[in-house]
Design a protein around this motif. Structure first.
Motif, PDB file in Angstrom:
ATOM      1  N   SER A 152       8.298  14.085 -34.542  1.00 18.08           N
ATOM      2  CA  SER A 152       7.614  12.962 -33.898  1.00 18.08           C
ATOM      3  C   SER A 152       7.577  13.089 -32.379  1.00 18.08           C
ATOM      4  N   GLY A 153       8.341  14.050 -31.850  1.00 20.73           N
ATOM      5  CA  GLY A 153       8.385  14.234 -30.414  1.00 20.73           C
ATOM      6  C   GLY A 153       9.393  13.359 -29.701  1.00 20.73           C
ATOM      7  N   ALA A 154      10.228  12.635 -30.449  1.00 18.65           N
ATOM      8  CA  ALA A 154      11.181  11.707 -29.838  1.00 18.65           C
ATOM      9  C   ALA A 154      12.205  12.418 -28.951  1.00 18.65           C
ATOM     10  N   LEU A 155      12.467  13.698 -29.250  1.00 19.23           N
ATOM     11  CA  LEU A 155      13.420  14.465 -28.441  1.00 19.23           C
ATOM     12  C   LEU A 155      12.729  15.293 -27.364  1.00 19.23           C
ATOM     13  N   GLY A 156      11.411  15.199 -27.295  1.00 20.25           N
ATOM     14  CA  GLY A 156      10.665  16.029 -26.361  1.00 20.25           C
ATOM     15  C   GLY A 156      10.491  17.434 -26.902  1.00 20.25           C
ATOM     16  N   GLU A 157      10.340  18.389 -26.020  1.00 13.27           N
ATOM     17  CA  GLU A 157      10.196  19.785 -26.426  1.00 13.27           C
ATOM     18  C   GLU A 157      11.562  20.348 -26.818  1.00 13.27           C
ATOM     19  N   PRO A 158      11.728  20.827 -28.060  1.00 17.13           N
ATOM     20  CA  PRO A 158      13.019  21.393 -28.460  1.00 17.13           C
ATOM     21  C   PRO A 158      13.356  22.632 -27.632  1.00 17.13           C
ATOM     22  N   ARG A 159      14.597  22.684 -27.157  1.00 18.88           N
ATOM     23  CA  ARG A 159      15.018  23.810 -26.330  1.00 18.88           C
ATOM     24  C   ARG A 159      16.145  24.619 -26.953  1.00 18.88           C
ATOM     25  N   HIS A 160      17.112  23.933 -27.540  1.00 19.22           N
ATOM     26  CA  HIS A 160      18.286  24.626 -28.076  1.00 19.22           C
ATOM     27  C   HIS A 160      18.643  24.069 -29.452  1.00 19.22           C
ATOM     28  N   PHE A 161      19.035  24.961 -30.376  1.00 19.78           N
ATOM     29  CA  PHE A 161      19.664  24.584 -31.643  1.00 19.78           C
ATOM     30  C   PHE A 161      21.080  25.152 -31.635  1.00 19.78           C
ATOM     31  N   ARG A 162      22.029  24.357 -32.118  1.00 21.04           N
ATOM     32  CA  ARG A 162      23.425  24.811 -32.127  1.00 21.04           C
ATOM     33  C   ARG A 162      24.089  24.364 -33.429  1.00 21.04           C
ATOM     34  N   SER A 163      24.773  25.286 -34.089  1.00 21.74           N
ATOM     35  CA  SER A 163      25.406  24.978 -35.372  1.00 21.74           C
ATOM     36  C   SER A 163      26.829  25.525 -35.416  1.00 21.74           C
ATOM     37  N   GLN A 164      27.751  24.697 -35.890  1.00 19.15           N
ATOM     38  CA  GLN A 164      29.112  25.127 -36.197  1.00 19.15           C
ATOM     39  C   GLN A 164      29.432  24.712 -37.627  1.00 19.15           C
ATOM     40  N   ARG A 165      30.015  25.626 -38.386  1.00 20.50           N
ATOM     41  CA  ARG A 165      30.504  25.285 -39.733  1.00 20.50           C
ATOM     42  C   ARG A 165      31.895  25.894 -39.865  1.00 20.50           C
ATOM     43  N   PHE A 166      32.923  25.057 -39.746  1.00 22.12           N
ATOM     44  CA  PHE A 166      34.305  25.524 -39.750  1.00 22.12           C
ATOM     45  C   PHE A 166      35.031  24.946 -40.967  1.00 22.12           C
ATOM     46  N   LEU A 167      35.641  25.826 -41.744  1.00 22.21           N
ATOM     47  CA  LEU A 167      36.397  25.429 -42.929  1.00 22.21           C
ATOM     48  C   LEU A 167      37.819  25.980 -42.837  1.00 22.21           C
ATOM     49  N   ASP A 168      38.756  25.273 -43.416  1.00 19.40           N
ATOM     50  CA  ASP A 168      40.142  25.713 -43.457  1.00 19.40           C
ATOM     51  C   ASP A 168      40.476  26.048 -44.909  1.00 19.40           C
ATOM     52  N   TRP A 169      40.061  27.236 -45.330  1.00 16.09           N
ATOM     53  CA  TRP A 169      40.265  27.666 -46.714  1.00 16.09           C
ATOM     54  C   TRP A 169      41.512  28.532 -46.830  1.00 16.09           C
ATOM     55  N   PRO A 170      42.112  28.576 -48.013  1.00 19.83           N
ATOM     56  CA  PRO A 170      43.251  29.481 -48.225  1.00 19.83           C
ATOM     57  C   PRO A 170      42.843  30.933 -47.973  1.00 19.83           C
ATOM     58  N   GLU A 171      43.818  31.751 -47.619  1.00 14.96           N
ATOM     59  CA  GLU A 171      43.538  33.162 -47.337  1.00 14.96           C
ATOM     60  C   GLU A 171      43.813  34.048 -48.548  1.00 14.96           C
ATOM     61  N   THR A 172      43.882  33.431 -49.720  1.00 11.80           N
ATOM     62  CA  THR A 172      44.011  34.175 -50.966  1.00 11.80           C
ATOM     63  C   THR A 172      42.640  34.659 -51.428  1.00 11.80           C
TER      64      THR A 172
END
Length: 378
Positions: A152-172
């Motif tokens: 819709s343009g509410a954020l203006g012109e998109p400049r940056h996308f940033r993603s983090q996905r951090f999980l604390d899973w067992p190391e087995t």
């Protein structure tokens, strides 16, 4: 679209669905989603683990179960299949289902490389069946709202996308997931590929990437203490990318972020910075977003009601754990596409696009260079 799709729309006959892969993902997400939809009926299940599939026969109230996927694909009493099996089996099962005229939804990654995924995509298109990639997070209310803000343009012109996905899973041991031969890759294919997809959904094609992978956990011991062969896939992945629209992207994912449990949901942060404002999605609070503009800090905003679920979804947005229940809309979209005789979104084409990018990340790391992203239609 084949005749089966139009029949369901015209005659109101339920779509008869079989689940291939009776593990936790199917039990937690796909089966509850099917149970909510009067247009669908779960009629059969398949798993190579005979004791598990017998257990599901009782739990899911089924008459027919088998350990042979080809038996499901050949069954005239099955209209559609949901594939939730190990990665290396996706290609042969999807090919068999398409050849048999079954509509197909498949877990991600669709295959172990773009070559396998392209064959699946072309087979489904040739057969005229509905095909869908299980990119679940597109259905998170916050992601649906952020897409509206971007388009819709509410954020203006998109400049940056940033993603983090951090999980604390067992190391087995991860079992089959920790070997290239059976999984293709680790965190990159299991988790980061979701974020590749919704970045492309928000901002359009990714033009080029450079990436890095790392493996810190040897995973030489199973959960029961038995030894196993060491892992040869990544447990950390990162990407820097440039979109065709001119925006930049940054992705990082790991299963070894200590303290990021969050009741099993882990930490997820996906952010768009535009010329007029910024918006943030977090998995553990998917019914709210963070919004901010110059002069005003990021602040929590409720997702408007019309974005809490797709129009027509039978899900009650006030019921259940928000970080879980939006996943039921994935199956709703699949069944809707079958009943309405249209393409499902996201289809195998989206799975192919994401796989090409993920493969390019591996190539980039191996060759220590930027890699241009090939056109999926080429």
């Amino acid at each position: 679209m084949n005749q089966a799709a139009s029949n369901h729309g015209a005659n109101n006959t339920p779509v008869r669905v079989a689940i291939i892969g009776a593990g936790a993902v199917s039990d937690y997400h796909h089966v509850p989603g099917l149970r909510l939809d009067d247009r669908a009926r779960l009629v059969a299940a398949c798993d190579t683990n005979g004791s598990l599939v017998e257990q599901r026969k009782s739990q899911w109230n089924l008459d027919r179960v088998t350990t042979d996927p080809d038996e499901i694909c050949a069954d005239d009493e099955v209209d559609a299949v949901i594939i939730a099996t190990p990665n290396f089996t996706h290609h042969p099962i999807a090919m068999s289902a398409a050849r048999a005229g079954k509509h197909v939804m498949c877990e991600k990654p669709l295959g172990r490389n773009a070559g396998e995924v392209r064959e699946m995509y072309e087979a489904a298109r040739t057969a005229g069946v509905v095909h869908m990639t299980a990119f679940t997070y597109r259905f998170a209310p916050a992601m649906r709202y952020i897409k509206h803000l971007v388009t819709s343009g509410a954020l203006g012109e998109p400049r940056h996308f940033r993603s983090q996905r951090f999980l604390d899973w067992p190391e087995t041991s991860w079992g089959w997931r920790q070997y290239r031969e059976t999984a293709g890759a680790g965190d990159l294919f299991d988790m980061t590929i979701h974020r590749i997809d919704f970045a492309a959904d928000l901002l359009g094609p990714i033009a080029r990437v450079t990436g890095a992978l790392a493996r810190f956990a040897p995973r030489t011991t199973a959960a029961d203490g038995q030894p196993c062969a060491p892992s040869d896939v990544d447990d950390w992945s990162s990407i820097i990318g440039e979109f065709a629209c001119g925006a930049t992207g940054l992705w990082e994912g790991t299963t070894l972020a200590k303290g990021y449990g969050r009741s099993g949901f882990g930490h997820e942060w996906a952010e768009i910075n535009g010329s007029e404002g910024s918006a943030v999605y977090q998995l553990h609070t998917p019914n709210t977003v963070l919004l901010g503009k110059t002069g005003a800090d990021l602040d929590t905003v409720d997702v408007p009601r019309q974005f809490l679920k797709p129009a027509g979804s039978p899900r009650d947005v006030a019921v259940g754990e928000p970080a879980t229940v939006f996943r039921y809309d994935l199956v709703w979209e699949f069944i809707s596409a079958v009943v309405e005789g249209r393409d499902a979104v996201p289809g195998f084409g989206a799975g192919l696009q994401a796989q090409i990018v993920a493969d390019a990340v591996i190539e980039s790391y191996q060759q220590r260079r930027w890699v241009e992203i090939a056109d999926p239609q080429a």
